[in-house]
Design an enzyme around this catalytic site. Structure first.
Site, PDB file in Angstrom:
ATOM      1  N   LYS A 195       0.855  -1.182   0.000  1.00  0.00           N
ATOM      2  CA  LYS A 195       0.000   0.000   0.000  1.00  0.00           C
ATOM      3  C   LYS A 195       0.895   1.238   0.000  1.00  0.00           C
ATOM      4  CE  LYS A 195      -1.981   2.442   3.274  1.00  0.00           C
ATOM      5  NZ  LYS A 195      -1.985   3.804   2.651  1.00  0.00           N
ATOM      6  N   GLU A 268      10.489   2.064  10.057  1.00  0.00           N
ATOM      7  CA  GLU A 268      11.305   3.271  10.039  1.00  0.00           C
ATOM      8  C   GLU A 268      10.365   4.451  10.237  1.00  0.00           C
ATOM      9  OE1 GLU A 268      12.950   6.387   7.431  1.00  0.00           O
ATOM     10  OE2 GLU A 268      14.220   4.734   6.806  1.00  0.00           O
ATOM     11  N   CYS A 302      13.282  11.734   6.089  1.00  0.00           N
ATOM     12  CA  CYS A 302      13.372  11.236   7.462  1.00  0.00           C
ATOM     13  C   CYS A 302      14.752  11.450   8.073  1.00  0.00           C
ATOM     14  CB  CYS A 302      13.031   9.746   7.497  1.00  0.00           C
ATOM     15  SG  CYS A 302      11.330   9.368   7.025  1.00  0.00           S
ATOM     16  N   GLU A 400       9.077  16.896  15.334  1.00  0.00           N
ATOM     17  CA  GLU A 400       9.524  16.836  13.952  1.00  0.00           C
ATOM     18  C   GLU A 400       8.693  17.780  13.087  1.00  0.00           C
ATOM     19  OE1 GLU A 400      10.669  13.362  10.720  1.00  0.00           O
ATOM     20  OE2 GLU A 400       8.888  13.057  11.976  1.00  0.00           O
TER      21      GLU A 400
END
Length: 531
Positions: A195, A268, A302, A400
């Site tokens: 997906k 991750e 990331c 973040e």
């Protein structure tokens, strides 16, 4: 098209490139595992906000059907030799490189990144496909292991594929994240039901299409489209292993669900990555490195840097070098290599970036560069931004941002720098800058992160494909790349064949005498250095 430094005016973004034709889009979207009368969802191009793709939406029943087909196909695929799989991956490698312009156009159209950032994804997939094609047999082939009794126990370790792997990939790196984890899973003999994020599904479908052209058997790689709230349960309940790249909140839920099912998961997740500039660093190189660390893919990476710690003794010199470099970056949209910083990808991401910067400024932060959206360029552009005087009460201090924003801090000594770098729940990536490589590596080893680069932003560790890459703490668990990146998709099995004599006493020898003999044998083995 013309571009200009951040802060100035330039023309609006161009339309879609000629390679993205209606027939091309139809070919890709027809490969989604969904019924012919499926509901549809439309994605938009970040550069302009115009409609891009019309995608069918998969239902939980479609996901179930995809797993059923994949499970049947996987049994034959698992029986395929490593040599045959290798040939397919290497053909895929060549196709990606040959047709890279299609991929670059798609990534830019769907994600809004620059062409140079998109090209690095092509490079990444070339490296990953070649690496696993050439090394899978070494990692996964049968291995002799030391037996329980020397010479009498023949022990072999086998590696079996998990079965059908679910891969959930994000929008920020639509080719790298869609394909790299899938390649390792396929090379290990698994089938994959994937997906991708809906916003960048075309790039994932393009990659799958090329793999089938390279010779992958039918149904070994399936693609479904939909929201996690709709089809996430079916993806989890049918998976033999979960590979997820995305937010920490979603990763926690996936880890919990995987634990409930007693299946493995590799995650991750987010990061708040630090860069430490030591007092002996080459300031000009460190400033260039900071630009490369903070602003690729408009900061939607990331492993990019959001916290920058500079030794007090060189802080002013560093800022004087870093700030003009940032202001000189060309921000805009172009389907060529003329732009330094592209667009954010979604309105939600623009909203987060703007809110984080506005909150910091309202509470006393100082803007050294950038600090504003650029609707004159396109709906989702935001200038590369440097902030100072950032304090813990500001949202972006420890949350973040995932955008082109970095905060600069000072420190007194190396111990304080390490403490500040580690003052986060995350632990994905870090960067250390110094003229002394040994010193840099020593500092890097003290930073709590899965990868740390010395005199580089992130590409050195990421591109060292033979070494593991992943996060600590809230940045996830499991690793991609290297042996870890393919072994995780397998079940180890030990086959031990005992010959002549086992651990039970032979006929005519009492248990006490046998125990004494074994004790003596163990002492001899220790003295002889046998492990």
């Amino acid at each position: 098209m013309a571009t200009a430094p951040a802060g100035s005016t330039t023309a609006r973004a161009p339309g879609l490139p000629p390679s993205i034709t209606p027939s091309f889009l139809q070919r890709l979207t027809s490969q989604v595992s969904a019924t012919p009368n499926a509901a549809r969802v439309t994605t938009t191009a970040p550069y302009t906000g115009v409609s891009l793709a019309d995608l069918p939406i998969s239902t939980p029943e479609d996901v179930e059907a995809a797993f059923s087909r994949a499970r049947t196909a996987q049994r034959a695929w698992a029986a395929t030799s490593f040599a045959a799989r290798k040939r397919i991956l290497l053909r895929y490698h060549d196709l990606v490189l040959t047709r890279q312009n299609q991929a670059l156009d798609l990534m830019q159209a769907e994600n809004g990144k620059t062409r140079r950032d998109a090209f690095l994804e092509v490079v990444d997939i070339g490296i990953v496909s070649r690496y696993y094609a050439r090394n899978a047999a070494k990692y996964l082939g049968p291995k002799r292991r030391r037996g329980a009794i020397p010479l009498l126990t023949h022990t072999t370790e086998l590696r079996h594929p998990k079965g059908v792997v679910t891969v959930i990939s994000p929008w920020n790196y639509p080719l790298s994240m869609a394909a790299s984890d899938t390649l390792a899973a396929l090379m290990a003999g698994n089938a994959v039901v994937q997906k991708p994020d809906t916003q960048t599904a075309l790039t994932a479908l393009w990659s799958m299409d090329l793999m089938y052209e390279a010779g992958l058997p039918e149904d070994v790689w399936q693609m479904v489209i939909g929201r996690g709230s709709s089809i996430g349960g079916a993806l989890m309940d049918n998976a033999d292993y979960m590979m997820f790249t995305g937010s920490t909140a979603s990763g926690r839920q996936i880890a919990s669900d995987a634990g409930r099912r007693l299946i493995g998961a590799s995650l991750e997740l987010g990061g708040k990555n630090p860069m430490v500039v030591l007092d002996d660093a080459d300031i000009e190189k460190a400033a260039d490195g900071a630009v490369a660390a903070c602003f690729p893919s408009a900061g939607q990476l990331c492993v990019s840097v959001e916290r920058l710690y500079v030794a007090e003794s060189i802080h002013d010199q560093f800022v004087a070098a870093f700030t003009p470099r940032t202001k000189e970056l060309k921000i805009g949209a172009a389907y060529d290599y003329s732009v330094d910083v592209g667009s954010l990808t979604t309105p939600a991401q623009l909203k987060t970036v703007a809110e984080h910067v506005d909150d910091a400024v309202a509470k006393g932060a100082t803007i050294l560069a950038g600090g504003r959206a650029r609707p004159d360029l396109g709906p989702l552009f935001y200038e590369p931004t440097i902030l100072t005087d950032v304090t813990p009460d500001m949202t972006l201090y420890d949350h973040e941002t995932f955008g082109p924003v970095v905060s600069v801090y000072t420190y007194r000594d190396v111990d304080e720098a390490v403490a500040l770098a580690n003052a986060t729940e995350y632990g994905l990536n870090g960067s250390v800058w110094t003229r002394d490589g040994a010193r840099g590596r020593a500092v890097a080893a003290r930073i709590h992160a899965g990868t740390v680069n010395v005199n580089e932003a992130f590409a050195a560790a990421w591109g060292s494909i033979d070494a593991p890459m992943g996060g600590m703490g809230d940045s996830g668990l499991g690793r991609r790349h290297g042996a870890d990146g393919i072994l995780k998709y397998t079940e180890p099995q030990t086959i031990a064949h005992q010959r002549i004599q086992g651990f039970s006493p032979p006929s005519g020898i009492s248990p006490e005498s046998w125990a004494s003999l074994l004790t003596g044998a163990l002492k001899v083995l220790k003295t002889g250095g046998v492990r």
